[in-house]
Design a protein around this motif. Structure first.
Motif, PDB file in Angstrom:
ATOM      1  N   VAL A  10       0.684   1.410  10.626  1.00 31.18           N
ATOM      2  CA  VAL A  10       0.835   0.222   9.789  1.00 31.18           C
ATOM      3  C   VAL A  10       2.273   0.181   9.274  1.00 31.18           C
ATOM      4  O   VAL A  10       2.771   1.163   8.733  1.00 31.18           O
ATOM      5  CB  VAL A  10      -0.144   0.279   8.595  1.00 31.18           C
ATOM      6  N   THR A  11       2.927  -0.955   9.451  1.00 33.47           N
ATOM      7  CA  THR A  11       4.288  -1.110   8.946  1.00 33.47           C
ATOM      8  C   THR A  11       4.242  -1.451   7.456  1.00 33.47           C
ATOM      9  O   THR A  11       3.197  -1.853   6.932  1.00 33.47           O
ATOM     10  CB  THR A  11       5.037  -2.230   9.688  1.00 33.47           C
ATOM     11  N   ARG A  12       5.357  -1.317   6.800  1.00 35.67           N
ATOM     12  CA  ARG A  12       5.413  -1.686   5.378  1.00 35.67           C
ATOM     13  C   ARG A  12       5.167  -3.187   5.208  1.00 35.67           C
ATOM     14  O   ARG A  12       4.545  -3.606   4.236  1.00 35.67           O
ATOM     15  CB  ARG A  12       6.750  -1.286   4.781  1.00 35.67           C
ATOM     16  N   GLU A  13       5.637  -3.997   6.144  1.00 33.86           N
ATOM     17  CA  GLU A  13       5.402  -5.437   6.070  1.00 33.86           C
ATOM     18  C   GLU A  13       3.906  -5.739   6.183  1.00 33.86           C
ATOM     19  O   GLU A  13       3.378  -6.569   5.442  1.00 33.86           O
ATOM     20  CB  GLU A  13       6.181  -6.170   7.176  1.00 33.86           C
ATOM     21  N   GLU A  14       3.232  -5.069   7.103  1.00 35.61           N
ATOM     22  CA  GLU A  14       1.784  -5.250   7.240  1.00 35.61           C
ATOM     23  C   GLU A  14       1.057  -4.779   5.980  1.00 35.61           C
ATOM     24  O   GLU A  14       0.101  -5.422   5.529  1.00 35.61           O
ATOM     25  CB  GLU A  14       1.250  -4.483   8.454  1.00 35.61           C
ATOM     26  N   LEU A  15       1.512  -3.687   5.416  1.00 36.95           N
ATOM     27  CA  LEU A  15       0.902  -3.158   4.195  1.00 36.95           C
ATOM     28  C   LEU A  15       1.047  -4.155   3.045  1.00 36.95           C
ATOM     29  O   LEU A  15       0.097  -4.390   2.298  1.00 36.95           O
ATOM     30  CB  LEU A  15       1.568  -1.830   3.855  1.00 36.95           C
ATOM     31  N   ARG A  16       2.229  -4.764   2.917  1.00 34.29           N
ATOM     32  CA  ARG A  16       2.435  -5.784   1.881  1.00 34.29           C
ATOM     33  C   ARG A  16       1.504  -6.977   2.105  1.00 34.29           C
ATOM     34  O   ARG A  16       0.939  -7.527   1.149  1.00 34.29           O
ATOM     35  CB  ARG A  16       3.885  -6.255   1.883  1.00 34.29           C
ATOM     36  N   ALA A  17       1.341  -7.388   3.352  1.00 37.29           N
ATOM     37  CA  ALA A  17       0.461  -8.520   3.662  1.00 37.29           C
ATOM     38  C   ALA A  17      -0.996  -8.190   3.327  1.00 37.29           C
ATOM     39  O   ALA A  17      -1.725  -9.034   2.785  1.00 37.29           O
ATOM     40  CB  ALA A  17       0.601  -8.905   5.137  1.00 37.29           C
ATOM     41  N   ARG A  21      -3.312 -10.159   0.679  1.00 36.56           N
ATOM     42  CA  ARG A  21      -4.494 -10.837   1.217  1.00 36.56           C
ATOM     43  C   ARG A  21      -5.800 -10.333   0.617  1.00 36.56           C
ATOM     44  O   ARG A  21      -6.757 -11.090   0.488  1.00 36.56           O
ATOM     45  CB  ARG A  21      -4.521 -10.652   2.737  1.00 36.56           C
ATOM     46  N   TYR A  22      -5.862  -9.048   0.266  1.00 35.99           N
ATOM     47  CA  TYR A  22      -7.117  -8.445  -0.180  1.00 35.99           C
ATOM     48  C   TYR A  22      -6.975  -7.863  -1.589  1.00 35.99           C
ATOM     49  O   TYR A  22      -6.523  -6.726  -1.759  1.00 35.99           O
ATOM     50  CB  TYR A  22      -7.546  -7.341   0.790  1.00 35.99           C
ATOM     51  N   PRO A  23      -7.417  -8.605  -2.613  1.00 36.76           N
ATOM     52  CA  PRO A  23      -7.293  -8.115  -3.988  1.00 36.76           C
ATOM     53  C   PRO A  23      -8.358  -7.079  -4.375  1.00 36.76           C
ATOM     54  O   PRO A  23      -8.305  -6.545  -5.478  1.00 36.76           O
ATOM     55  CB  PRO A  23      -7.431  -9.388  -4.832  1.00 36.76           C
ATOM     56  N   LEU A  30      -6.359   1.937  -1.067  1.00 36.34           N
ATOM     57  CA  LEU A  30      -5.997   2.456   0.260  1.00 36.34           C
ATOM     58  C   LEU A  30      -4.556   2.100   0.623  1.00 36.34           C
ATOM     59  O   LEU A  30      -3.835   2.932   1.179  1.00 36.34           O
ATOM     60  CB  LEU A  30      -6.945   1.915   1.328  1.00 36.34           C
ATOM     61  N   THR A  31      -4.127   0.883   0.304  1.00 37.39           N
ATOM     62  CA  THR A  31      -2.745   0.510   0.617  1.00 37.39           C
ATOM     63  C   THR A  31      -1.767   1.352  -0.194  1.00 37.39           C
ATOM     64  O   THR A  31      -0.724   1.757   0.319  1.00 37.39           O
ATOM     65  CB  THR A  31      -2.478  -0.990   0.394  1.00 37.39           C
ATOM     66  N   LEU A  32      -2.115   1.624  -1.445  1.00 36.53           N
ATOM     67  CA  LEU A  32      -1.255   2.499  -2.258  1.00 36.53           C
ATOM     68  C   LEU A  32      -1.207   3.912  -1.689  1.00 36.53           C
ATOM     69  O   LEU A  32      -0.147   4.548  -1.668  1.00 36.53           O
ATOM     70  CB  LEU A  32      -1.752   2.543  -3.707  1.00 36.53           C
ATOM     71  N   GLU A  33      -2.337   4.388  -1.206  1.00 40.38           N
ATOM     72  CA  GLU A  33      -2.381   5.731  -0.620  1.00 40.38           C
ATOM     73  C   GLU A  33      -1.499   5.812   0.626  1.00 40.38           C
ATOM     74  O   GLU A  33      -0.772   6.786   0.830  1.00 40.38           O
ATOM     75  CB  GLU A  33      -3.815   6.111  -0.273  1.00 40.38           C
ATOM     76  N   ILE A  34      -1.529   4.783   1.439  1.00 38.49           N
ATOM     77  CA  ILE A  34      -0.696   4.763   2.647  1.00 38.49           C
ATOM     78  C   ILE A  34       0.780   4.730   2.263  1.00 38.49           C
ATOM     79  O   ILE A  34       1.591   5.470   2.830  1.00 38.49           O
ATOM     80  CB  ILE A  34      -1.059   3.571   3.551  1.00 38.49           C
ATOM     81  N   GLU A  35       1.132   3.898   1.291  1.00 40.47           N
ATOM     82  CA  GLU A  35       2.534   3.834   0.844  1.00 40.47           C
ATOM     83  C   GLU A  35       2.963   5.175   0.253  1.00 40.47           C
ATOM     84  O   GLU A  35       4.068   5.651   0.498  1.00 40.47           O
ATOM     85  CB  GLU A  35       2.728   2.709  -0.180  1.00 40.47           C
TER      86      GLU A  35
END
Length: 82
Positions: A10-17, A21-23, A30-35
């Motif tokens: 997953v790219t950072r751009e995809e992670l931001r999207a 998109r999903y609140p 999960l997105t925070l964990e990946i970052e």
């Protein structure tokens, strides 16, 4: 531990999207964990370079464990840049 199947990172751009998109709190967690993982890997890479340079200056040559770590870090950097 079972081997994960091959997948495109997953790219950072995809992670931001995904974040936008999903609140849902679980998705955001999960997105925070990946970052966080990406940032930790960058810090580990930076520390590797500091340790490797210090080792070479004080002892000379290569330390096997650092060489293995370098290979792992290189693989992760290459994966992240796909």
């Amino acid at each position: 531990m079972n081997k994960l199947p091959d997948f495109k990172p997953v790219t950072r751009e995809e992670l931001r999207a995904i974040w936008a998109r999903y609140p849902d709190p679980e998705v955001r967690r999960l997105t925070l964990e990946i970052e966080r993982y990406k940032r930790v890997m960058s810090e580990v890479d930076r520390l590797y370079r500091v340790i490797h340079q210090s080792w070479r200056e004080t002892t000379g040559g290569n330390l096997t464990a650092l060489h293995v770590l370098q290979g792992i870090m290189l693989h992760e950097r290459e994966r992240a840049e796909l």
